[in-house]
Design a protein around this motif. Sequence first.
Motif, PDB file in Angstrom:
ATOM      1  N   GLN A  85     -55.989  47.042 -11.042  1.00 61.36           N
ATOM      2  CA  GLN A  85     -56.269  48.202 -10.203  1.00 61.36           C
ATOM      3  C   GLN A  85     -55.365  48.255  -8.972  1.00 61.36           C
ATOM      4  O   GLN A  85     -55.107  49.339  -8.427  1.00 61.36           O
ATOM      5  CB  GLN A  85     -57.734  48.193  -9.792  1.00 61.36           C
ATOM      6  CG  GLN A  85     -58.681  48.501 -10.958  1.00 61.36           C
ATOM      7  CD  GLN A  85     -60.122  48.148 -10.664  1.00 61.36           C
ATOM      8  OE1 GLN A  85     -60.512  47.953  -9.510  1.00 61.36           O
ATOM      9  NE2 GLN A  85     -60.934  48.052 -11.712  1.00 61.36           N
ATOM     10  N   SER A  86     -54.852  47.115  -8.545  1.00 61.49           N
ATOM     11  CA  SER A  86     -53.989  47.085  -7.365  1.00 61.49           C
ATOM     12  C   SER A  86     -52.573  47.566  -7.651  1.00 61.49           C
ATOM     13  O   SER A  86     -51.830  47.868  -6.711  1.00 61.49           O
ATOM     14  CB  SER A  86     -53.938  45.670  -6.786  1.00 61.49           C
ATOM     15  OG  SER A  86     -53.222  44.805  -7.656  1.00 61.49           O
ATOM     16  N   CYS A  87     -52.192  47.640  -8.927  1.00 65.82           N
ATOM     17  CA  CYS A  87     -50.806  48.035  -9.230  1.00 65.82           C
ATOM     18  C   CYS A  87     -50.712  49.288 -10.101  1.00 65.82           C
ATOM     19  O   CYS A  87     -49.636  49.616 -10.593  1.00 65.82           O
ATOM     20  CB  CYS A  87     -50.040  46.878  -9.869  1.00 65.82           C
ATOM     21  SG  CYS A  87     -50.752  46.235 -11.381  1.00 65.82           S
ATOM     22  N   ALA A 111     -55.023  55.302   2.088  1.00 66.93           N
ATOM     23  CA  ALA A 111     -54.060  54.265   2.502  1.00 66.93           C
ATOM     24  C   ALA A 111     -54.807  53.014   2.976  1.00 66.93           C
ATOM     25  O   ALA A 111     -54.392  51.881   2.682  1.00 66.93           O
ATOM     26  CB  ALA A 111     -53.158  54.796   3.609  1.00 66.93           C
ATOM     27  N   ASP A 112     -55.922  53.193   3.694  1.00 63.27           N
ATOM     28  CA  ASP A 112     -56.742  52.056   4.110  1.00 63.27           C
ATOM     29  C   ASP A 112     -57.307  51.325   2.897  1.00 63.27           C
ATOM     30  O   ASP A 112     -57.276  50.086   2.825  1.00 63.27           O
ATOM     31  CB  ASP A 112     -57.893  52.527   5.002  1.00 63.27           C
ATOM     32  CG  ASP A 112     -57.434  52.998   6.376  1.00 63.27           C
ATOM     33  OD1 ASP A 112     -56.297  52.662   6.769  1.00 63.27           O
ATOM     34  OD2 ASP A 112     -58.201  53.722   7.032  1.00 63.27           O
ATOM     35  N   LEU A 113     -57.837  52.096   1.942  1.00 62.86           N
ATOM     36  CA  LEU A 113     -58.430  51.485   0.747  1.00 62.86           C
ATOM     37  C   LEU A 113     -57.396  50.717  -0.062  1.00 62.86           C
ATOM     38  O   LEU A 113     -57.705  49.689  -0.677  1.00 62.86           O
ATOM     39  CB  LEU A 113     -59.083  52.566  -0.131  1.00 62.86           C
ATOM     40  CG  LEU A 113     -60.326  53.260   0.441  1.00 62.86           C
ATOM     41  CD1 LEU A 113     -60.744  54.432  -0.448  1.00 62.86           C
ATOM     42  CD2 LEU A 113     -61.483  52.264   0.576  1.00 62.86           C
ATOM     43  N   GLN A 114     -56.150  51.227  -0.079  1.00 63.83           N
ATOM     44  CA  GLN A 114     -55.099  50.575  -0.853  1.00 63.83           C
ATOM     45  C   GLN A 114     -54.261  49.615   0.000  1.00 63.83           C
ATOM     46  O   GLN A 114     -53.243  49.101  -0.468  1.00 63.83           O
ATOM     47  CB  GLN A 114     -54.203  51.642  -1.493  1.00 63.83           C
ATOM     48  CG  GLN A 114     -54.961  52.516  -2.498  1.00 63.83           C
ATOM     49  CD  GLN A 114     -54.102  53.625  -3.080  1.00 63.83           C
ATOM     50  OE1 GLN A 114     -53.036  53.369  -3.630  1.00 63.83           O
ATOM     51  NE2 GLN A 114     -54.564  54.869  -2.964  1.00 63.83           N
ATOM     52  N   GLN A 115     -54.713  49.403   1.241  1.00 66.46           N
ATOM     53  CA  GLN A 115     -54.094  48.426   2.144  1.00 66.46           C
ATOM     54  C   GLN A 115     -52.600  48.684   2.346  1.00 66.46           C
ATOM     55  O   GLN A 115     -51.772  47.776   2.305  1.00 66.46           O
ATOM     56  CB  GLN A 115     -54.325  46.993   1.627  1.00 66.46           C
ATOM     57  CG  GLN A 115     -55.802  46.626   1.551  1.00 66.46           C
ATOM     58  CD  GLN A 115     -56.044  45.231   1.043  1.00 66.46           C
ATOM     59  OE1 GLN A 115     -55.252  44.676   0.282  1.00 66.46           O
ATOM     60  NE2 GLN A 115     -57.156  44.627   1.461  1.00 66.46           N
ATOM     61  N   VAL A 116     -52.269  49.949   2.564  1.00 65.01           N
ATOM     62  CA  VAL A 116     -50.885  50.319   2.847  1.00 65.01           C
ATOM     63  C   VAL A 116     -50.617  50.030   4.325  1.00 65.01           C
ATOM     64  O   VAL A 116     -51.346  50.507   5.202  1.00 65.01           O
ATOM     65  CB  VAL A 116     -50.642  51.802   2.552  1.00 65.01           C
ATOM     66  CG1 VAL A 116     -49.208  52.202   2.919  1.00 65.01           C
ATOM     67  CG2 VAL A 116     -50.927  52.107   1.093  1.00 65.01           C
ATOM     68  N   PRO A 117     -49.581  49.248   4.658  1.00 72.37           N
ATOM     69  CA  PRO A 117     -49.308  48.927   6.063  1.00 72.37           C
ATOM     70  C   PRO A 117     -49.033  50.180   6.898  1.00 72.37           C
ATOM     71  O   PRO A 117     -48.435  51.146   6.402  1.00 72.37           O
ATOM     72  CB  PRO A 117     -48.053  48.035   5.976  1.00 72.37           C
ATOM     73  CG  PRO A 117     -48.020  47.530   4.571  1.00 72.37           C
ATOM     74  CD  PRO A 117     -48.653  48.599   3.728  1.00 72.37           C
ATOM     75  N   GLU A 118     -49.488  50.142   8.141  1.00 74.06           N
ATOM     76  CA  GLU A 118     -49.284  51.289   9.036  1.00 74.06           C
ATOM     77  C   GLU A 118     -47.808  51.669   9.133  1.00 74.06           C
ATOM     78  O   GLU A 118     -47.455  52.842   9.153  1.00 74.06           O
ATOM     79  CB  GLU A 118     -49.828  50.960  10.425  1.00 74.06           C
ATOM     80  CG  GLU A 118     -51.342  50.909  10.523  1.00 74.06           C
ATOM     81  CD  GLU A 118     -51.966  52.302  10.555  1.00 74.06           C
ATOM     82  OE1 GLU A 118     -51.202  53.276  10.733  1.00 74.06           O
ATOM     83  OE2 GLU A 118     -53.194  52.400  10.405  1.00 74.06           O
ATOM     84  N   VAL A 160     -50.381  57.094  -2.687  1.00 75.18           N
ATOM     85  CA  VAL A 160     -50.116  56.557  -1.343  1.00 75.18           C
ATOM     86  C   VAL A 160     -49.460  55.187  -1.435  1.00 75.18           C
ATOM     87  O   VAL A 160     -48.510  54.880  -0.717  1.00 75.18           O
ATOM     88  CB  VAL A 160     -51.426  56.509  -0.517  1.00 75.18           C
ATOM     89  CG1 VAL A 160     -51.269  55.606   0.685  1.00 75.18           C
ATOM     90  CG2 VAL A 160     -51.788  57.906  -0.047  1.00 75.18           C
ATOM     91  N   ALA A 161     -49.960  54.356  -2.340  1.00 83.90           N
ATOM     92  CA  ALA A 161     -49.282  53.098  -2.670  1.00 83.90           C
ATOM     93  C   ALA A 161     -48.581  53.335  -3.999  1.00 83.90           C
ATOM     94  O   ALA A 161     -49.254  53.511  -5.014  1.00 83.90           O
ATOM     95  CB  ALA A 161     -50.275  51.946  -2.776  1.00 83.90           C
ATOM     96  N   PRO A 162     -47.255  53.369  -4.043  1.00 80.88           N
ATOM     97  CA  PRO A 162     -46.560  53.768  -5.276  1.00 80.88           C
ATOM     98  C   PRO A 162     -46.924  52.865  -6.458  1.00 80.88           C
ATOM     99  O   PRO A 162     -46.650  51.665  -6.430  1.00 80.88           O
ATOM    100  CB  PRO A 162     -45.074  53.616  -4.914  1.00 80.88           C
ATOM    101  CG  PRO A 162     -45.023  53.642  -3.425  1.00 80.88           C
ATOM    102  CD  PRO A 162     -46.313  53.044  -2.957  1.00 80.88           C
ATOM    103  N   PRO A 163     -47.581  53.402  -7.495  1.00 84.18           N
ATOM    104  CA  PRO A 163     -47.968  52.580  -8.639  1.00 84.18           C
ATOM    105  C   PRO A 163     -46.840  52.493  -9.666  1.00 84.18           C
ATOM    106  O   PRO A 163     -45.972  53.379  -9.735  1.00 84.18           O
ATOM    107  CB  PRO A 163     -49.168  53.331  -9.215  1.00 84.18           C
ATOM    108  CG  PRO A 163     -48.859  54.777  -8.918  1.00 84.18           C
ATOM    109  CD  PRO A 163     -48.100  54.781  -7.608  1.00 84.18           C
TER     110      PRO A 163
END
Length: 580
Positions: A85-87, A111-118, A160-163
């Motif tokens: 799920q993380s990738c 972005a928070d849920l996917q832990q995307v850095p600020e 938001v986090a490129p999969p």
Amino acid sequence: MRRAESSPPLRIAHLVKRFRRAGQVIEALTDISCTLAPGAVTGLVGPDGAGKTTLMRVVAGLLRPDAGRVEVLGLDVTAEPLAVQSCIGYMPQRFGLYEDLSVRENLDLYADLQQVPEAARRERYAHLMDMTGLGPFLGRLAGRLSGGMKQKLGLACTLVAPPRLLLLDEPTVGVDPVSRRELWSIVHRLVEQEGMSVLLSTAYLDEAERCADVILLHAGRLIDQGPPECFTEPLRGRVFEIAVTPATRRARRAELSRRPGVVDAALQGESIRVILDAASAQEFPPEHEPEGSDWQRVRPRLEDSFVERLSNGARAAPRSDARKRSRLAGTAIEVESLHRVFGDFVAVKDARFSVEPGEVFGLLGANGAGKTTTFRILCGLLPPTAGQVRVAGVDLRRAPAEARRRVGYMSQSFALYTNLTVRQNLDFFARAYGLRGRHARARIDWALESFELAALTTADSGTLPLGYKQRLAMAAALMHEPHILFLDEPTSGVDPLARREFWDRINALAEEGVTILVTTHVLPEAEYCDRVAILAAGEILALGTPAAIKARAATPEQPCPELEDAFIRLIETHAHGGPA
């Protein structure tokens, strides 16, 4: 441009998934084995209940398989679901946007849920907003976006986090043709520029034809996998278009569909699209054709293959009402100078059209064009601000309740009571329409038999497959034998077989003299309509037969456009201030 990986991003071997409901074991997926091509879009298609969403949820690590192995990006989904799920990115049918948050706040939340850095967010947001065209709307509440814009925001949140692998479960259901093309443009950019692999399920076979590879499921089993041409090539020489006159096209289609050797016959504007079985195609031209018949071989489509493989020639003619209803005298629907204003927003502006008894009339338009507002006014659910509207000979301003008694209404959400059984829903709607006693029981029996619901009388309507919910909703709308039937996006999300069955019923009703007014985003099925009106920004841009509207949009570069091409050209010309 990121290079696509050479190894398959998804491998499935002998997958089995079962569900246990009410003491019964239901096998949703049976011995599924397939691989996904890297750096490409793979389409996942099949009838309602085929197992598409279940397969997506297993791949996403949300359901545990009962047998077999699923490997995503080299990870065993059963052993490492959180790592999977993380990738990957997964956008389900009902994506969870927070409508009281702005576009920017929804992006921040995901972005928070996917832990995307600020530090990475500003550049990523700018890229996503440029890709989706949502940049000017960052401060707008998600709940105030159009349907197409919500879908694009849902996709942006997923990205938001490129999969490396993107799963899209029917992302274009309920959005207009313009928004569908924009979503597909985004998907192709992701593949071409970022090397992303995509598994996309869809109920629309014209979309699946754009995929590099197609997986066909039926009843939980994998029927075939390959590029679209491997599905269409076996039908070469077996698909025809027959020119017909507007006055005879429905009767002609019904006659053709009953012929031996005819796999499928579907209306397509002022022609009929016919699929013949292999033996009948070899005997072409068909015998016993009336003089002047015009049969022309055409290129097969993926939808033709879908119908041919899964219908087995088993489409039965819909049963008509035992009692033929009398036709309306005069015009069925009359609209003159219709306006509807919400505050300072003009939703409908000077709309004028009429619909004759027994006519199938389509209202088409992009999300926010004003067609739903027009539709609700005609149903008597919303008063007009100005103008005259007569339905079944009744002035809606003076006697809206009387007009409502003469019409049937089927909403896009089907308006069923999901915690009631099939029979309880029919009983409720019979009473709501004023039916009592023997008459009510006779109509309920008619609905159960005509819509093949008798085996499901005790099933909760909320548990029915989408196609059966559609049948039940239509049966409920016809309980009181209305002269006019209003259908709001009635086939949204249902598969081609269910759509064909639905339109068989509509055509039979029109032959009996029932007037049909329908809204749809599926432009190929608008070809079933006798006439259509295309709306934009509350105004009618075009009004006429599908053939006339296509001819109006023809260009030297595209002399024979499809109705969807004509629709988009008219909308885009209007948006840029040109003459429609």
